[in-house]
Motif scaffolding. Structure first.
Motif, PDB file in Angstrom:
ATOM      1  N   PHE A  54      18.282   9.495 -47.480  1.00  0.00           N
ATOM      2  CA  PHE A  54      18.683   9.173 -46.106  1.00  0.00           C
ATOM      3  C   PHE A  54      19.621   7.967 -46.102  1.00  0.00           C
ATOM      4  CE2 PHE A  54      14.621  11.031 -43.926  1.00  0.00           C
ATOM      5  CZ  PHE A  54      15.044  12.300 -44.268  1.00  0.00           C
ATOM      6  N   THR A  55      19.360   7.014 -47.000  1.00  0.00           N
ATOM      7  CA  THR A  55      20.226   5.834 -47.112  1.00  0.00           C
ATOM      8  C   THR A  55      21.589   6.235 -47.662  1.00  0.00           C
ATOM      9  OG1 THR A  55      18.215   4.569 -47.628  1.00  0.00           O
ATOM     10  CG2 THR A  55      20.308   3.458 -47.936  1.00  0.00           C
ATOM     11  N   LEU A  56      21.592   7.085 -48.681  1.00  0.00           N
ATOM     12  CA  LEU A  56      22.854   7.591 -49.229  1.00  0.00           C
ATOM     13  C   LEU A  56      23.659   8.338 -48.172  1.00  0.00           C
ATOM     14  CD1 LEU A  56      21.696   9.012 -52.701  1.00  0.00           C
ATOM     15  CD2 LEU A  56      23.367   7.186 -52.378  1.00  0.00           C
ATOM     16  N   PHE A  57      22.962   9.114 -47.335  1.00  0.00           N
ATOM     17  CA  PHE A  57      23.625   9.927 -46.327  1.00  0.00           C
ATOM     18  C   PHE A  57      24.104   9.108 -45.124  1.00  0.00           C
ATOM     19  CE2 PHE A  57      20.588  13.630 -47.597  1.00  0.00           C
ATOM     20  CZ  PHE A  57      21.307  13.837 -48.761  1.00  0.00           C
ATOM     21  N   GLY A  58      23.574   7.897 -44.969  1.00  0.00           N
ATOM     22  CA  GLY A  58      23.903   7.104 -43.792  1.00  0.00           C
ATOM     23  C   GLY A  58      23.125   7.509 -42.561  1.00  0.00           C
ATOM     24  N   TRP A  59      21.958   8.142 -42.755  1.00  0.00           N
ATOM     25  CA  TRP A  59      21.113   8.579 -41.642  1.00  0.00           C
ATOM     26  C   TRP A  59      20.138   7.443 -41.300  1.00  0.00           C
ATOM     27  CZ3 TRP A  59      19.578  14.204 -43.486  1.00  0.00           C
ATOM     28  CH2 TRP A  59      20.741  14.984 -43.569  1.00  0.00           C
ATOM     29  N   GLU A  60      20.644   6.425 -40.638  1.00  0.00           N
ATOM     30  CA  GLU A  60      19.894   5.179 -40.475  1.00  0.00           C
ATOM     31  C   GLU A  60      18.649   5.329 -39.608  1.00  0.00           C
ATOM     32  OE1 GLU A  60      22.537   2.105 -39.221  1.00  0.00           O
ATOM     33  OE2 GLU A  60      23.734   2.175 -41.072  1.00  0.00           O
ATOM     34  N   LYS A  61      18.720   6.139 -38.563  1.00  0.00           N
ATOM     35  CA  LYS A  61      17.563   6.292 -37.684  1.00  0.00           C
ATOM     36  C   LYS A  61      16.389   6.915 -38.427  1.00  0.00           C
ATOM     37  CE  LYS A  61      16.247   8.137 -33.136  1.00  0.00           C
ATOM     38  NZ  LYS A  61      16.728   8.866 -31.921  1.00  0.00           N
ATOM     39  N   GLU A  62      16.641   7.985 -39.142  1.00  0.00           N
ATOM     40  CA  GLU A  62      15.585   8.666 -39.885  1.00  0.00           C
ATOM     41  C   GLU A  62      15.105   7.813 -41.061  1.00  0.00           C
ATOM     42  OE1 GLU A  62      17.857  11.324 -37.409  1.00  0.00           O
ATOM     43  OE2 GLU A  62      18.531   9.998 -39.025  1.00  0.00           O
ATOM     44  N   LEU A 116      11.724  25.257 -39.498  1.00  0.00           N
ATOM     45  CA  LEU A 116      11.426  23.832 -39.401  1.00  0.00           C
ATOM     46  C   LEU A 116      11.551  23.357 -37.962  1.00  0.00           C
ATOM     47  CD1 LEU A 116      10.810  21.118 -40.766  1.00  0.00           C
ATOM     48  CD2 LEU A 116      13.273  20.865 -41.185  1.00  0.00           C
ATOM     49  N   HIS A 117      12.543  23.897 -37.269  1.00  0.00           N
ATOM     50  CA  HIS A 117      12.748  23.525 -35.868  1.00  0.00           C
ATOM     51  C   HIS A 117      11.561  23.962 -35.010  1.00  0.00           C
ATOM     52  CE1 HIS A 117      15.541  23.417 -32.135  1.00  0.00           C
ATOM     53  NE2 HIS A 117      15.062  22.228 -32.396  1.00  0.00           N
ATOM     54  N   LEU A 118      11.052  25.168 -35.243  1.00  0.00           N
ATOM     55  CA  LEU A 118       9.878  25.647 -34.501  1.00  0.00           C
ATOM     56  C   LEU A 118       8.664  24.756 -34.764  1.00  0.00           C
ATOM     57  CD1 LEU A 118       9.912  29.554 -34.866  1.00  0.00           C
ATOM     58  CD2 LEU A 118      10.598  28.181 -32.887  1.00  0.00           C
ATOM     59  N   ILE A 119       8.491  24.362 -36.008  1.00  0.00           N
ATOM     60  CA  ILE A 119       7.346  23.508 -36.363  1.00  0.00           C
ATOM     61  C   ILE A 119       7.446  22.161 -35.653  1.00  0.00           C
ATOM     62  CG2 ILE A 119       6.280  22.235 -38.283  1.00  0.00           C
ATOM     63  CD1 ILE A 119       6.982  24.671 -40.069  1.00  0.00           C
ATOM     64  N   ASP A 120       8.638  21.589 -35.629  1.00  0.00           N
ATOM     65  CA  ASP A 120       8.831  20.312 -34.940  1.00  0.00           C
ATOM     66  C   ASP A 120       8.543  20.446 -33.445  1.00  0.00           C
ATOM     67  OD1 ASP A 120       9.711  17.556 -34.639  1.00  0.00           O
ATOM     68  OD2 ASP A 120      11.587  18.364 -33.816  1.00  0.00           O
ATOM     69  N   ILE A 121       9.042  21.509 -32.826  1.00  0.00           N
ATOM     70  CA  ILE A 121       8.797  21.747 -31.392  1.00  0.00           C
ATOM     71  C   ILE A 121       7.300  21.888 -31.127  1.00  0.00           C
ATOM     72  CG2 ILE A 121       9.110  23.396 -29.493  1.00  0.00           C
ATOM     73  CD1 ILE A 121      11.863  24.039 -30.704  1.00  0.00           C
ATOM     74  N   PHE A 122       6.610  22.618 -31.997  1.00  0.00           N
ATOM     75  CA  PHE A 122       5.171  22.840 -31.837  1.00  0.00           C
ATOM     76  C   PHE A 122       4.416  21.512 -31.819  1.00  0.00           C
ATOM     77  CE2 PHE A 122       0.892  23.359 -33.374  1.00  0.00           C
ATOM     78  CZ  PHE A 122       0.433  24.529 -32.777  1.00  0.00           C
ATOM     79  N   TYR A 123       4.690  20.640 -32.770  1.00  0.00           N
ATOM     80  CA  TYR A 123       3.946  19.381 -32.850  1.00  0.00           C
ATOM     81  C   TYR A 123       4.350  18.402 -31.753  1.00  0.00           C
ATOM     82  CZ  TYR A 123       1.592  20.797 -37.075  1.00  0.00           C
ATOM     83  OH  TYR A 123       0.779  21.463 -37.964  1.00  0.00           O
ATOM     84  N   PRO A 157       7.646  11.641 -34.299  1.00  0.00           N
ATOM     85  CA  PRO A 157       8.971  11.913 -33.730  1.00  0.00           C
ATOM     86  C   PRO A 157       9.031  11.837 -32.202  1.00  0.00           C
ATOM     87  CG  PRO A 157       8.586  13.394 -35.556  1.00  0.00           C
ATOM     88  CD  PRO A 157       7.285  12.669 -35.305  1.00  0.00           C
ATOM     89  N   ASN A 158       7.878  12.036 -31.529  1.00  0.00           N
ATOM     90  CA  ASN A 158       7.889  11.923 -30.066  1.00  0.00           C
ATOM     91  C   ASN A 158       8.313  10.534 -29.598  1.00  0.00           C
ATOM     92  OD1 ASN A 158       7.188  14.501 -29.210  1.00  0.00           O
ATOM     93  ND2 ASN A 158       4.994  14.128 -29.390  1.00  0.00           N
ATOM     94  N   LYS A 159       8.153   9.535 -30.443  1.00  0.00           N
ATOM     95  CA  LYS A 159       8.492   8.159 -30.070  1.00  0.00           C
ATOM     96  C   LYS A 159       9.985   7.867 -30.239  1.00  0.00           C
ATOM     97  CE  LYS A 159       4.025   6.735 -32.019  1.00  0.00           C
ATOM     98  NZ  LYS A 159       3.376   5.917 -33.084  1.00  0.00           N
ATOM     99  N   HIS A 160      10.696   8.793 -30.850  1.00  0.00           N
ATOM    100  CA  HIS A 160      12.071   8.480 -31.252  1.00  0.00           C
ATOM    101  C   HIS A 160      13.128   9.436 -30.699  1.00  0.00           C
ATOM    102  CE1 HIS A 160      10.586   5.459 -34.060  1.00  0.00           C
ATOM    103  NE2 HIS A 160       9.650   6.321 -34.396  1.00  0.00           N
ATOM    104  N   GLY A 161      12.726  10.358 -29.822  1.00  0.00           N
ATOM    105  CA  GLY A 161      13.697  11.282 -29.262  1.00  0.00           C
ATOM    106  C   GLY A 161      14.201  12.270 -30.293  1.00  0.00           C
ATOM    107  N   GLU A 162      15.405  12.776 -30.088  1.00  0.00           N
ATOM    108  CA  GLU A 162      15.961  13.763 -31.010  1.00  0.00           C
ATOM    109  C   GLU A 162      16.296  13.122 -32.345  1.00  0.00           C
ATOM    110  OE1 GLU A 162      18.083  17.217 -28.364  1.00  0.00           O
ATOM    111  OE2 GLU A 162      19.306  15.477 -28.910  1.00  0.00           O
ATOM    112  N   LEU A 163      16.040  13.866 -33.406  1.00  0.00           N
ATOM    113  CA  LEU A 163      16.327  13.374 -34.748  1.00  0.00           C
ATOM    114  C   LEU A 163      17.243  14.354 -35.477  1.00  0.00           C
ATOM    115  CD1 LEU A 163      12.731  12.221 -35.782  1.00  0.00           C
ATOM    116  CD2 LEU A 163      14.618  10.782 -34.959  1.00  0.00           C
TER     117      LEU A 163
END
Length: 324
Positions: free
Chosen positions: A123-131, A300-307, A316-322
């Motif tokens: 994630f650091t290599l990719f520059g995905w700072e939020k995640e 993976l998207h369905l699993i995230d929506i389910f939880y 993830p509910n605390k952080h909005g869209e990821l």
């Protein structure tokens, strides 16, 4: 000294494993078989069986791991597209596992410490700072719990985590120096297993003490030592502990991360490398700065929506869209 012939033979085995061993078509079939199971749990909103979703995440990860190997090792590609999805799945394995800390307090994690730190570094290599920040907080908050088994022998993983802390000016167990020993001491006081955590990091300790050198030739010498250590152990694929697996054996991301950190800090790095390891297909992949987010795997998207729907405490509910 590296046995060049042995290295090349080991690399051939490594590549062959994903050509006629773990065949992509077989992994795709398993993915498709799990698809109906995931959709069924999702559509019925079956909370009593939703722990199966956590287990099924491993199949999604295996699917994209095989696609990555097929793209890069077999077809000669140089992009990170499928590897990005592997790291996304590790992130959600952590997030979903956390949901079950009350219902199944003794559940063994579906991921390893090595996989979690590997995802953080990518994630650091990719520059995905939020995640990256979310995953780092997860690690810090749970490193002394059974949600993360940090009793890990991999010296390059402890090197990567310590370098990450120094780069980001963060700490774990109150330090970013000789982290493995600090964690080991903390675990001993808490009565937690720590016998596998190494006492020494060998060449990695020298690198951690000198990684910010302004002398590019000194840095080249450090990288050469890292590459030699990695190459010798990768040559023992299937037998050595440190780099003997078929997942990342010939992918020197610990060296790529060091180069990334120095680039970000405006420090010089060697322009090219002549050794075998740094010229493997995975070492030569193109990493964008930043990398665009990967498109979501539909399961993976369905699993995230389910939880998100069923568990208000799901991180993830605390952080909005990821991952967007």
């Amino acid at each position: 000294m590296l046995n060049t012939k042995k290295f090349k033979m080991a690399f051939k085995r490594y590549s062959k494993n994903f050509n006629d061993g773990i065949i992509l078509e077989h992994v795709e079939k398993e993915y498709e078989e799990n698809k109906s199971e995931i959709i069924n749990i999702f559509e019925l909103n079956d909370i009593q069986k939703d722990h199966i979703l956590l287990i099924d995440l491993s199949t999604i990860s295996s699917y994209y791991l095989s696609k990555w190997k097929n793209d890069v090792l077999i077809n000669g590609g140089n992009r990170m597209k499928q590897l990005k999805k592997v790291q996304m799945v590790v992130f959600y394995q952590c997030m979903v596992q956390d949901v079950y800390k009350t219902r199944y307090p003794n559940m063994m994690p579906e991921y390893t410490f090595r996989e979690v730190i590997t995802a953080l570094i990518h994630f650091t290599l990719f520059g995905w700072e939020k995640e990256e920040a979310i995953l780092f907080d997860f690690i810090v908050d749970r490193i002394d719990e059974n949600k993360i088994d940090a009793n890990d022998w991999n010296k390059h993983i402890w090197f990567l985590l310590e370098l990450y802390l120094q780069y980001r000016n963060k700490t774990i167990a109150g330090t970013n120096q000789k982290l493995h020993l600090a964690v080991k001491e903390k675990f001993q006081k808490l009565g937690l297993q720590c016998d596998l955590i190494p006492e020494e990091l060998d060449n990695y300790r020298e690198v951690l003490e000198r990684w910010s050198t302004c002398n590019v030739e000194e840095l080249r010498d450090l990288i050469n030592k890292m590459s030699l250590f990695h190459s010798i152990l990768a040559s023992e694929i299937g037998q050595s502990i440190e780099f003997g697996d078929f997942k990342y054996a010939f992918y020197p991301f610990e060296i790529l991360f060091l180069i990334h950190v120095r680039n970000k800090l405006g420090l010089s790095v060697p322009k090219q490398f002549d050794d075998l390891l740094m010229n493997t297909p995975e070492a030569k992949m193109v990493i964008g700065d930043p990398e665009i987010y990967s498109d979501w795997d539909p399961l993976l998207h369905l699993i995230d929506i389910f939880y998100r729907k069923n568990y208000p405490g799901y991180i993830p509910n605390k952080h909005g869209e990821l991952f967007k």
